[in-house]
Scaffold this active site. Sequence first.
Site, PDB file in Angstrom:
ATOM      1  N   LYS A 116      -2.915  10.162   0.319  1.00  0.00           N
ATOM      2  CA  LYS A 116      -4.144   9.694  -0.344  1.00  0.00           C
ATOM      3  C   LYS A 116      -5.328   9.781   0.606  1.00  0.00           C
ATOM      4  CE  LYS A 116      -2.377   8.131  -4.340  1.00  0.00           C
ATOM      5  NZ  LYS A 116      -2.712   8.387  -5.696  1.00  0.00           N
ATOM      6  N   LYS A 198       4.086  16.652  -7.506  1.00  0.00           N
ATOM      7  CA  LYS A 198       4.463  15.610  -8.469  1.00  0.00           C
ATOM      8  C   LYS A 198       3.490  15.561  -9.644  1.00  0.00           C
ATOM      9  CE  LYS A 198       3.491  11.179  -8.082  1.00  0.00           C
ATOM     10  NZ  LYS A 198       3.391   9.716  -7.896  1.00  0.00           N
ATOM     11  N   LYS A 201      -0.892  10.873 -12.557  1.00  0.00           N
ATOM     12  CA  LYS A 201      -1.858  10.495 -13.578  1.00  0.00           C
ATOM     13  C   LYS A 201      -3.294  10.507 -13.074  1.00  0.00           C
ATOM     14  CE  LYS A 201      -0.534   5.698 -13.346  1.00  0.00           C
ATOM     15  NZ  LYS A 201      -1.061   5.313 -12.035  1.00  0.00           N
TER      16      LYS A 201
END
Length: 333
Positions: A116, A198, A201
């Site tokens: 992140k 992956k 969302k």
Amino acid sequence: MENTAKKRILSGIKPTGELTLGSYIGAIKNWVSLQDEYDCLYMLADMHSITVRHDPAVLRRRTLEQLAQYIACGLDPEKNILFIQSHIPAHAELAWVLNCYTMVGELNRMTQFKEKSAKHTENINAGLYDYPVLMASDILLYNADLVPVGEDQKQHVELCRDIAARFNGIYGDVFKIPEPFIPKLGARIMSLDDPASKMSKSEESNGSVLLMDEPNIIKAKFRRAVTDSETCVRYDPENKKGVSNLMTIYSVCTGYTYEQIENDFSGKGYGEFKTAVGDAVVETLRPIREEAKRLLADKAYLNSVITKGAENAGRIAYRMLSKVYKKVGFYRP
Ligand code: ATP
Ligand code: LTN
């Protein structure tokens, strides 16, 4: 609802984006299958959501939508405690204490933080760094035995175990040491347009199938799914990532084994296979989408679930927090 004879489960998802087929297969579907056997708490992790920049109005809307989707997926508010993390201030309070029993070196090793912070270079904030400690607090507050999550969250649950063991080593048996519960099938659903990463969302792309996608959108996404240059439907996650990912999705939606799928599609092209997978996903998600829409129209009902959830979760959480405060020596008259 609080039944001490049953083992306890806690898990959560942050309302950062539209729930995907990945969150459903990797997490929520298992939560539903565990709800009768365990005493379950399922959370909307709104406090975790603000570790990346977000729009407050969108977070507010998504929190309610995600609750409707939890229920539409089959989580029964009468059997489970469904609650919003920020409604229980004890999560932040315990996280502070746990911070003092977490090593900087441990946080530096967290894969999600590294990923992140590489993605959000303009906003590598302390909350993003401390994310796993808040997650440990979520779990330890409720004495959870099991934490059902997808593969990507396993490292965080392991850190939670280490923090709990360290604390227990100093103060006695305060926390239960939780186990991660990772599904055998579908622990890591990959993106349809990039089978090496992956399905996520917050990275909305054509590679993510959303729970609320309309059938024609879902079918189109599967038709475009990336496969390989062969033509054979065979499970080989090393060399045929795209096809293997589609097989996993198909298997979860239909109950067919990989072997059955290989036989059924032997000699047939990828086009036919992708259509079949798209159709199976449409039928799996159809009742969820319809029920979620119906529930969202009944805000009074959703609010009543939230209020009851906060009462029930708060009772458990504050008992643990007060035990911890006593252990570390915070004075109370
Ligand atoms: P974000 O993109 O905001 O980081 P996300 O899509 O990765 O979110 P999370 O909220 O991090 O989703 O995950 C919710 C739960 O669903 C977790 O238990 C996670 O392990 C699981 N999960 C999410 N994506 C997948 C996936 N692609 N395959 C399997 N499990 C998944
Ligand atoms: N970090 C998790 C969401 C989450 C969670 C939890 C999962 C927050 N707190 C406690 C299990 C237990 C994720 O899915 N990204």
